[in-house]
Design a protein around this motif. Structure first.
Motif, PDB file in Angstrom:
ATOM      1  N   THR A 116       7.513  13.840   0.459  1.00 18.90           N
ATOM      2  CA  THR A 116       6.280  13.536  -0.249  1.00 18.90           C
ATOM      3  C   THR A 116       6.112  12.030  -0.275  1.00 18.90           C
ATOM      4  OG1 THR A 116       6.566  15.491  -1.649  1.00 18.90           O
ATOM      5  CG2 THR A 116       5.025  13.797  -2.428  1.00 18.90           C
ATOM      6  N   VAL A 117       4.981  11.557   0.228  1.00 20.03           N
ATOM      7  CA  VAL A 117       4.680  10.127   0.227  1.00 20.03           C
ATOM      8  C   VAL A 117       3.422   9.933  -0.608  1.00 20.03           C
ATOM      9  CG1 VAL A 117       4.302   8.069   1.631  1.00 20.03           C
ATOM     10  CG2 VAL A 117       5.596   9.986   2.576  1.00 20.03           C
ATOM     11  N   THR A 118       3.511   9.063  -1.625  1.00 25.51           N
ATOM     12  CA  THR A 118       2.344   8.747  -2.446  1.00 25.51           C
ATOM     13  C   THR A 118       1.993   7.283  -2.256  1.00 25.51           C
ATOM     14  OG1 THR A 118       3.709   8.313  -4.395  1.00 25.51           O
ATOM     15  CG2 THR A 118       2.795  10.545  -4.161  1.00 25.51           C
ATOM     16  N   PHE A 119       0.702   6.994  -2.442  1.00 19.21           N
ATOM     17  CA  PHE A 119       0.145   5.663  -2.256  1.00 19.21           C
ATOM     18  C   PHE A 119      -0.672   5.343  -3.506  1.00 19.21           C
ATOM     19  CE2 PHE A 119       0.387   8.100   1.632  1.00 19.21           C
ATOM     20  CZ  PHE A 119       1.107   7.277   2.493  1.00 19.21           C
ATOM     21  N   GLU A 120      -0.158   4.451  -4.351  1.00 18.50           N
ATOM     22  CA  GLU A 120      -0.825   4.123  -5.611  1.00 18.50           C
ATOM     23  C   GLU A 120      -1.201   2.654  -5.650  1.00 18.50           C
ATOM     24  OE1 GLU A 120       1.128   5.541  -9.209  1.00 18.50           O
ATOM     25  OE2 GLU A 120       2.409   6.783  -7.923  1.00 18.50           O
ATOM     26  N   GLN A 121      -2.417   2.390  -6.119  1.00 14.14           N
ATOM     27  CA  GLN A 121      -2.848   0.998  -6.289  1.00 14.14           C
ATOM     28  C   GLN A 121      -1.851   0.290  -7.195  1.00 14.14           C
ATOM     29  OE1 GLN A 121      -6.012  -0.090  -4.888  1.00 14.14           O
ATOM     30  NE2 GLN A 121      -5.055  -2.074  -5.209  1.00 14.14           N
ATOM     31  N   ASN A 122      -1.427  -0.903  -6.772  1.00 11.37           N
ATOM     32  CA  ASN A 122      -0.466  -1.697  -7.541  1.00 11.37           C
ATOM     33  C   ASN A 122      -0.902  -3.149  -7.442  1.00 11.37           C
ATOM     34  OD1 ASN A 122       1.763  -2.628  -8.914  1.00 11.37           O
ATOM     35  ND2 ASN A 122       3.185  -2.319  -7.226  1.00 11.37           N
ATOM     36  N   GLY A 123      -1.737  -3.591  -8.380  1.00  9.30           N
ATOM     37  CA  GLY A 123      -2.299  -4.931  -8.307  1.00  9.30           C
ATOM     38  C   GLY A 123      -3.197  -5.030  -7.094  1.00  9.30           C
ATOM     39  N   GLU A 124      -2.919  -6.009  -6.225  1.00  8.16           N
ATOM     40  CA  GLU A 124      -3.694  -6.195  -5.004  1.00  8.16           C
ATOM     41  C   GLU A 124      -3.180  -5.321  -3.859  1.00  8.16           C
ATOM     42  OE1 GLU A 124      -6.446  -8.318  -4.519  1.00  8.16           O
ATOM     43  OE2 GLU A 124      -6.359  -8.347  -6.709  1.00  8.16           O
ATOM     44  N   GLY A 125      -2.079  -4.616  -4.074  1.00  8.43           N
ATOM     45  CA  GLY A 125      -1.464  -3.849  -3.003  1.00  8.43           C
ATOM     46  C   GLY A 125      -1.309  -2.372  -3.345  1.00  8.43           C
ATOM     47  N   THR A 126      -0.372  -1.751  -2.652  1.00  8.05           N
ATOM     48  CA  THR A 126      -0.111  -0.325  -2.794  1.00  8.05           C
ATOM     49  C   THR A 126       1.376  -0.100  -2.989  1.00  8.05           C
ATOM     50  OG1 THR A 126      -1.960   0.252  -1.355  1.00  8.05           O
ATOM     51  CG2 THR A 126      -0.234   1.910  -1.593  1.00  8.05           C
ATOM     52  N   LEU A 127       1.706   0.716  -3.979  1.00 11.23           N
ATOM     53  CA  LEU A 127       3.080   1.168  -4.151  1.00 11.23           C
ATOM     54  C   LEU A 127       3.240   2.443  -3.336  1.00 11.23           C
ATOM     55  CD1 LEU A 127       5.887   0.985  -5.457  1.00 11.23           C
ATOM     56  CD2 LEU A 127       4.969   2.393  -7.326  1.00 11.23           C
ATOM     57  N   GLU A 146      10.917   3.214  -2.702  1.00 13.23           N
ATOM     58  CA  GLU A 146       9.635   2.612  -3.040  1.00 13.23           C
ATOM     59  C   GLU A 146       9.477   1.292  -2.301  1.00 13.23           C
ATOM     60  OE1 GLU A 146       9.831   2.338  -7.335  1.00 13.23           O
ATOM     61  OE2 GLU A 146       8.714   4.220  -7.516  1.00 13.23           O
ATOM     62  N   ARG A 147       8.258   1.009  -1.879  1.00 16.09           N
ATOM     63  CA  ARG A 147       7.909  -0.258  -1.229  1.00 16.09           C
ATOM     64  C   ARG A 147       6.524  -0.656  -1.726  1.00 16.09           C
ATOM     65  NH1 ARG A 147      12.348  -2.036   1.310  1.00 16.09           N
ATOM     66  NH2 ARG A 147      13.101  -0.641   2.889  1.00 16.09           N
ATOM     67  N   THR A 148       6.341  -1.936  -1.986  1.00 14.23           N
ATOM     68  CA  THR A 148       5.016  -2.445  -2.307  1.00 14.23           C
ATOM     69  C   THR A 148       4.455  -3.069  -1.032  1.00 14.23           C
ATOM     70  OG1 THR A 148       5.619  -2.837  -4.600  1.00 14.23           O
ATOM     71  CG2 THR A 148       3.680  -3.995  -3.767  1.00 14.23           C
ATOM     72  N   ILE A 149       3.256  -2.625  -0.668  1.00 15.10           N
ATOM     73  CA  ILE A 149       2.616  -3.024   0.583  1.00 15.10           C
ATOM     74  C   ILE A 149       1.353  -3.826   0.247  1.00 15.10           C
ATOM     75  CG2 ILE A 149       1.626  -2.168   2.738  1.00 15.10           C
ATOM     76  CD1 ILE A 149       4.148  -0.662   2.672  1.00 15.10           C
ATOM     77  N   PRO A 150       1.170  -4.991   0.857  1.00  7.77           N
ATOM     78  CA  PRO A 150       0.005  -5.820   0.541  1.00  7.77           C
ATOM     79  C   PRO A 150      -1.271  -5.367   1.261  1.00  7.77           C
ATOM     80  CG  PRO A 150       1.388  -6.968   2.121  1.00  7.77           C
ATOM     81  CD  PRO A 150       2.097  -5.676   1.768  1.00  7.77           C
ATOM     82  N   ALA A 151      -1.729  -4.168   0.923  1.00 10.06           N
ATOM     83  CA  ALA A 151      -2.973  -3.617   1.478  1.00 10.06           C
ATOM     84  C   ALA A 151      -3.432  -2.501   0.539  1.00 10.06           C
ATOM     85  CB  ALA A 151      -2.739  -3.078   2.887  1.00 10.06           C
ATOM     86  N   SER A 152      -4.671  -2.072   0.711  1.00  8.85           N
ATOM     87  CA  SER A 152      -5.222  -1.015  -0.145  1.00  8.85           C
ATOM     88  C   SER A 152      -4.580   0.336   0.175  1.00  8.85           C
ATOM     89  CB  SER A 152      -6.733  -0.920   0.060  1.00  8.85           C
ATOM     90  OG  SER A 152      -7.012  -0.383   1.346  1.00  8.85           O
ATOM     91  N   PRO A 153      -4.587   1.266  -0.802  1.00 11.18           N
ATOM     92  CA  PRO A 153      -4.035   2.595  -0.535  1.00 11.18           C
ATOM     93  C   PRO A 153      -4.674   3.283   0.675  1.00 11.18           C
ATOM     94  CG  PRO A 153      -4.302   2.313  -2.883  1.00 11.18           C
ATOM     95  CD  PRO A 153      -4.956   1.112  -2.223  1.00 11.18           C
ATOM     96  N   GLY A 154      -5.974   3.140   0.862  1.00  9.38           N
ATOM     97  CA  GLY A 154      -6.638   3.768   2.009  1.00  9.38           C
ATOM     98  C   GLY A 154      -6.124   3.236   3.332  1.00  9.38           C
ATOM     99  N   LYS A 155      -5.943   1.924   3.430  1.00 10.31           N
ATOM    100  CA  LYS A 155      -5.426   1.328   4.663  1.00 10.31           C
ATOM    101  C   LYS A 155      -3.980   1.746   4.909  1.00 10.31           C
ATOM    102  CE  LYS A 155      -8.414  -2.668   4.901  1.00 10.31           C
ATOM    103  NZ  LYS A 155      -8.541  -4.124   4.869  1.00 10.31           N
TER     104      LYS A 155
END
Length: 144
Positions: free
Chosen positions: A93-104, A13-22
């Motif tokens: 399998t890679v999932t992208f979930e909104q996590n605050g201001e970023g994406t998990l 898991e990684r939290t990324i500081p961008a929206s799931p779409g980006k």
């Protein structure tokens, strides 16, 4: 009746500081450092359901499979085969979930043939996802 071998799965898991779409779009872009598609000796990638992908890594190791599911902006699932899966089909399998201001970003690689191969894939995916998350440093995507 056919006996089936037990397989191993890994999860990162990684939290990324961008929206799931980006993050979803960047993950599919071969020009973005830190994606599986970036920096290979040879690359074929058709990012759509049933689209095929192939790469020959800089170390001359072939990897190949197909896109199984794509649901923008939340899910990418691919089949994955290489000598490092002992030629057996596995699933990433890679999932992208909104996590605050970023994406998990959660990556699960299942169907790996044994613990040694799972550890090797965990190291590889760890390096890829770390490099990928680094491109979003400061909330902007850097190209290289």
């Amino acid at each position: 009746m056919t006996a089936t071998a037990e397989t191993v799965a890994i999860k990162l898991e990684r939290t990324i500081p961008a929206s799931p779409g980006k993050v979803f779009d960047a993950w599919l872009d071969p020009s973005v450092p830190g994606t599986p598609w970036h920096g290979n000796e040879k690359l074929i990638v058709d990012p759509r359901v049933d689209g095929l992908w192939y790469w020959l890594s800089l170390g001359s190791t072939p990897h190949y499979g197909r896109f199984l599911n794509m649901e923008r902006p939340g899910l990418i699932r691919i089949s994955w085969m290489s000598p490092n899966t002992l030629g057996l089909e596995s699933t990433v399998t890679v999932t992208f979930e909104q996590n605050g201001e970023g994406t998990l970003l959660t990556l699960v690689h299942s169907g790996l043939p044994n613990d040694d191969m799972a550890r090797a894939h965990e190291r590889g995916w760890g390096a890829i996802t770390e490099r990928f998350s680094d491109i979003f440093a400061g909330g902007t995507r850097r190209s290289a």
